[in-house]
Write a protein that holds these residues in place. Structure first.
Motif, PDB file in Angstrom:
ATOM      1  N   MET A   1       0.845  -1.197   0.000  1.00 56.08           N
ATOM      2  CA  MET A   1       0.000   0.000   0.000  1.00 56.08           C
ATOM      3  C   MET A   1       0.881   1.247   0.000  1.00 56.08           C
ATOM      4  N   GLU A   2       0.507   2.219  -0.795  1.00 53.29           N
ATOM      5  CA  GLU A   2       1.265   3.456  -0.895  1.00 53.29           C
ATOM      6  C   GLU A   2       1.123   4.279   0.377  1.00 53.29           C
ATOM      7  N   CYS A   3       2.261   4.824   0.871  1.00 47.75           N
ATOM      8  CA  CYS A   3       2.238   5.622   2.093  1.00 47.75           C
ATOM      9  C   CYS A   3       1.620   6.995   1.807  1.00 47.75           C
ATOM     10  N   LYS A   4       0.793   7.457   2.738  1.00 47.96           N
ATOM     11  CA  LYS A   4       0.115   8.736   2.581  1.00 47.96           C
ATOM     12  C   LYS A   4       0.805   9.853   3.366  1.00 47.96           C
ATOM     13  N   PHE A   5       1.990   9.597   3.869  1.00 46.21           N
ATOM     14  CA  PHE A   5       2.678  10.610   4.664  1.00 46.21           C
ATOM     15  C   PHE A   5       3.022  11.828   3.794  1.00 46.21           C
ATOM     16  N   ASP A   6       3.009  12.996   4.405  1.00 45.67           N
ATOM     17  CA  ASP A   6       3.228  14.252   3.686  1.00 45.67           C
ATOM     18  C   ASP A   6       4.635  14.288   3.083  1.00 45.67           C
ATOM     19  N   TYR A   7       4.694  14.256   1.732  1.00 42.89           N
ATOM     20  CA  TYR A   7       6.000  14.235   1.050  1.00 42.89           C
ATOM     21  C   TYR A   7       6.749  15.558   1.244  1.00 42.89           C
ATOM     22  N   ILE A   8       6.031  16.646   1.416  1.00 40.44           N
ATOM     23  CA  ILE A   8       6.679  17.939   1.633  1.00 40.44           C
ATOM     24  C   ILE A   8       7.474  17.920   2.939  1.00 40.44           C
ATOM     25  N   LEU A   9       6.928  17.247   3.959  1.00 40.71           N
ATOM     26  CA  LEU A   9       7.655  17.112   5.214  1.00 40.71           C
ATOM     27  C   LEU A   9       8.927  16.303   5.023  1.00 40.71           C
ATOM     28  N   ARG A  31      10.935   5.170  11.118  1.00 39.55           N
ATOM     29  CA  ARG A  31      11.340   3.896  11.740  1.00 39.55           C
ATOM     30  C   ARG A  31      10.443   2.744  11.308  1.00 39.55           C
ATOM     31  N   ASP A  32       9.182   3.070  10.930  1.00 41.26           N
ATOM     32  CA  ASP A  32       8.223   2.016  10.584  1.00 41.26           C
ATOM     33  C   ASP A  32       7.811   2.040   9.116  1.00 41.26           C
ATOM     34  N   CYS A  33       8.477   2.888   8.299  1.00 41.52           N
ATOM     35  CA  CYS A  33       8.043   3.011   6.901  1.00 41.52           C
ATOM     36  C   CYS A  33       9.240   2.921   5.957  1.00 41.52           C
ATOM     37  N   PRO A  34       9.520   1.745   5.421  1.00 39.47           N
ATOM     38  CA  PRO A  34      10.653   1.585   4.491  1.00 39.47           C
ATOM     39  C   PRO A  34      10.515   2.453   3.231  1.00 39.47           C
ATOM     40  N   ALA A  35       9.287   2.666   2.752  1.00 41.36           N
ATOM     41  CA  ALA A  35       9.089   3.459   1.535  1.00 41.36           C
ATOM     42  C   ALA A  35       9.538   4.904   1.754  1.00 41.36           C
TER      43      ALA A  35
END
Length: 249
Positions: A1-9, A31-35
């Motif tokens: 599943m694609e990560c939804k974390f803010d790429y700008i951050l 720490r928990d997101c290899p992508a």
């Protein structure tokens, strides 16, 4: 599943631009997101490649000495350092300047086009509504004084009948929400509307143009803007402009 974390951050984190609280937040996520870990590694690698792969411009010793000589004595006493200008900063400044310049050019062009549209509309309206003149006279000494007290500038009123463009009158009109002088000249069975106003209130694009079968010629002279509009041929309107400019200086 694609990560939804803010790429700008992530970008700001890679460039060391986050405050302490945001940094802790991003690092906890990494720490928990290899992508996102890979994304940050790629961003940092790109930054290093740009910094090390592009040439740097070094200020010459002569310029450095001139700069130091112009500084206060307290500053001159400090050890000299080589000054580097990074292309990235220069590009950012150039890009910002280009965007600002482009905005104002686009704004100016839009305002200029609107001004020409208004002048053309005023010309055609004056012919259709039978309101071509507030003062009808072929005598420049009658037309020019008529404007006194009605506007805060003096439009150059000259009689060009010898050149085939007789003065027939004038009126007050409006362009771009301001009152302008409209001088009316004749050419056989046609009319020329010459709009005049101070150049401090915005200038039209210079030179001749054509719109909807009408000829338009614009210029600035003696602190005033001029727009001449008529349905006569372009060469004849250009001749009118040359003659008027020569005799109104």
């Amino acid at each position: 599943m694609e990560c939804k974390f803010d790429y700008i951050l992530l970008q700001a984190y890679a460039d060391n631009e986050l405050d302490a609280i945001r940094t802790v937040e991003v690092e906890a996520h990494l720490r928990d997101c290899p992508a996102c870990q890979r994304a940050v590694e790629n961003l940092k690698a790109c930054r290093v490649a740009v910094r090390e792969g592009l040439p740097r411009s070094v200020v010459s010793p002569q310029l450095t000495e001139k700069i130091r000589a112009a500084l206060p004595a307290k500053v001159q006493a400090r050890p000299a350092r080589t000054i580097h200008f990074w292309p990235r900063a220069g590009w950012a400044s150039a890009l910002a300047a280009t965007l600002v310049l482009g905005f104002f050019i686009g704004l100016q062009r839009g305002q200029s086009a609107s001004l020409l549209d208004e002048a053309l509309a005023s010309h055609t309206r004056s012919l259709m509504a039978s309101h071509l003149m507030d003062v009808a006279s072929t005598d420049q000494h009658t037309v020019k004084p008529w404007f006194e007290g009605k506007i805060n500038f003096a439009p150059p009123v000259v009689d060009l009948s010898a050149a085939g463009f007789p003065l027939v009158g004038g009126r007050l009109d409006e362009l771009n929400h301001q009152t302008v002088a409209a001088l009316v000249y004749g050419r056989r069975k046609h009319f020329i509307n010459l709009f005049v106003w101070p150049s401090t209130s915005g200038s039209p694009p210079l030179g001749p143009t054509e719109s909807s079968g009408y000829q338009i010629n614009c210029w600035t002279q003696g602190g005033l803007n001029f727009i001449a509009v008529s349905e006569i041929p372009a060469a004849e309107l250009a001749d009118f402009v040359r003659t008027y400019r020569a005799q109104s200086q």
